[in-house]
Motif scaffolding. Structure first.
Motif, PDB file in Angstrom:
ATOM      1  N   VAL A  42       0.868  -1.184   0.000  1.00  0.00           N
ATOM      2  CA  VAL A  42       0.000   0.000   0.000  1.00  0.00           C
ATOM      3  C   VAL A  42       0.901   1.229   0.000  1.00  0.00           C
ATOM      4  O   VAL A  42       1.778   1.367   0.861  1.00  0.00           O
ATOM      5  N   LEU A  43       0.715   2.095  -0.992  1.00  0.00           N
ATOM      6  CA  LEU A  43       1.450   3.360  -1.056  1.00  0.00           C
ATOM      7  C   LEU A  43       0.524   4.474  -0.597  1.00  0.00           C
ATOM      8  O   LEU A  43      -0.591   4.620  -1.114  1.00  0.00           O
ATOM      9  N   ILE A  44       0.983   5.254   0.375  1.00  0.00           N
ATOM     10  CA  ILE A  44       0.159   6.333   0.934  1.00  0.00           C
ATOM     11  C   ILE A  44       0.751   7.657   0.480  1.00  0.00           C
ATOM     12  O   ILE A  44       1.907   7.989   0.771  1.00  0.00           O
ATOM     13  N   ALA A 105      -6.817   3.330   6.369  1.00  0.00           N
ATOM     14  CA  ALA A 105      -5.878   2.263   5.993  1.00  0.00           C
ATOM     15  C   ALA A 105      -6.271   0.894   6.533  1.00  0.00           C
ATOM     16  O   ALA A 105      -6.129  -0.121   5.838  1.00  0.00           O
ATOM     17  N   LYS A 106      -6.742   0.845   7.762  1.00  0.00           N
ATOM     18  CA  LYS A 106      -7.014  -0.456   8.401  1.00  0.00           C
ATOM     19  C   LYS A 106      -7.982  -1.326   7.600  1.00  0.00           C
ATOM     20  O   LYS A 106      -7.689  -2.489   7.318  1.00  0.00           O
ATOM     21  N   VAL A 132       1.793   5.373   8.140  1.00  0.00           N
ATOM     22  CA  VAL A 132       2.704   4.228   8.095  1.00  0.00           C
ATOM     23  C   VAL A 132       3.251   3.910   9.488  1.00  0.00           C
ATOM     24  O   VAL A 132       3.301   2.748   9.902  1.00  0.00           O
ATOM     25  N   THR A 133       3.652   4.940  10.234  1.00  0.00           N
ATOM     26  CA  THR A 133       4.200   4.683  11.562  1.00  0.00           C
ATOM     27  C   THR A 133       3.130   4.112  12.485  1.00  0.00           C
ATOM     28  O   THR A 133       3.404   3.221  13.292  1.00  0.00           O
ATOM     29  N   LYS A 134       1.902   4.595  12.351  1.00  0.00           N
ATOM     30  CA  LYS A 134       0.817   4.058  13.201  1.00  0.00           C
ATOM     31  C   LYS A 134       0.536   2.594  12.871  1.00  0.00           C
ATOM     32  O   LYS A 134       0.299   1.781  13.767  1.00  0.00           O
ATOM     33  N   ALA A 138       0.999  -0.678  15.440  1.00  0.00           N
ATOM     34  CA  ALA A 138      -0.077  -1.634  15.696  1.00  0.00           C
ATOM     35  C   ALA A 138       0.212  -3.018  15.098  1.00  0.00           C
ATOM     36  O   ALA A 138      -0.604  -3.927  15.221  1.00  0.00           O
ATOM     37  N   LYS A 139       1.362  -3.168  14.433  1.00  0.00           N
ATOM     38  CA  LYS A 139       1.756  -4.436  13.793  1.00  0.00           C
ATOM     39  C   LYS A 139       0.705  -4.919  12.791  1.00  0.00           C
ATOM     40  O   LYS A 139       0.440  -6.113  12.678  1.00  0.00           O
ATOM     41  N   LEU A 140       0.103  -3.974  12.071  1.00  0.00           N
ATOM     42  CA  LEU A 140      -0.913  -4.331  11.075  1.00  0.00           C
ATOM     43  C   LEU A 140      -0.283  -4.622   9.716  1.00  0.00           C
ATOM     44  O   LEU A 140      -0.964  -5.075   8.802  1.00  0.00           O
TER      45      LEU A 140
END
Length: 239
Positions: A42-44, A105-106, A132-134, A138-140
């Motif tokens: 996934v590119l944000i 994103a989730k 991205v850092t979040k 959360a190890k998602l």
């Protein structure tokens, strides 16, 4: 907010790339690569959203390495538009808080995993770095890359729990080299999390996604960053 983030605005209305736009988890997204690929990226985007041709070219380049790549429209049809004088940047940003990107994103990542993705990597340009850092906290996701990040603090980096590469610019008021060196110190103190921090000389904020395609030096510098990003995903997703 530094002027860096708004320099060299791209064309916003281009429909380019070899992929197509589809709806994933209620969000319009540019997708490219084989739908049979079991590894997803996934590119944000930065504040200019998912339409700029250079961003889509980067997505196509990543897809060529065996990934199914998704570039979601995190702004739901309202990317920042420098030409729109009635919508200044600060109020626009208030409505598109980078801290809330994870809410978009989730469900996208969950949808990719339901479709069969065995691992997901995520990269964020400028605005997208906070999400991205979040996701990494959360190890998602299984691997992460930040490219000339904005709105990132040392505490954000301290909490990341997945492999992370950070690519910064020598000339960047949003993530100056001094801050990137602090990120590196924090990550070096967490040897259990693989990390990589590089400061590119003679480039400015946005150099990986808002470069002049007719400038060989700019193309080369951006290409080096893209190669590092792809290699990082290869290392951590193709196990």
């Amino acid at each position: 907010m530094g002027i860096d983030c708004l320099s060299n605005p791209p064309i916003l209305n281009a429909s380019t790339g070899v992929g197509y736009v589809t709806n994933i988890a209620g969000v319009n997204s540019y997708v490219t690569g084989s739908p049979l690929a079991i590894l997803a990226i996934v590119l944000i985007s930065d504040v200019y959203g998912f339409k700029p041709p250079l961003l889509r070219k980067i997505a196509d380049k990543v897809a060529n390495h065996g990934y199914f790549v998704v570039v979601p429209d995190f702004f739901h049809g309202e990317p920042y538009n420098k030409e729109n004088a009635s919508r200044p940047f600060d109020p626009w940003l208030k409505d598109h808080d980078p801290a809330k990107g994870i809410e978009t994103a989730k469900p996208i990542i969950e949808a990719l995993k339901r479709k069969g993705a065995s691992a997901v990597g995520v990269a964020g340009f400028c605005w997208g770095a906070r999400t991205v850092t979040k996701l990494g906290k959360a190890k998602l996701v299984q691997a992460s890359v930040l490219l000339h990040p904005s709105y990132i603090t040392v505490d954000d980096i301290r909490g990341v729990e997945v492999p992370i590469a950070i690519l910064g610019a020598e000339h960047d008021s949003l993530s100056p080299p001094k801050l990137l060196k602090q990120f590196k110190q924090v990550l070096d103190a967490k040897p259990e999390i693989d990390s990589y921090v590089k400061i590119f000389a003679n480039v400015s904020h946005g150099w990986t996604v808002r470069y002049d395609p007719n400038d060989p030096k700019a193309v080369k510098a951006a290409g080096k960053a893209h190669k590092i990003m792809i290699n990082w995903f290869d290392k951590h997703l193709k196990k």
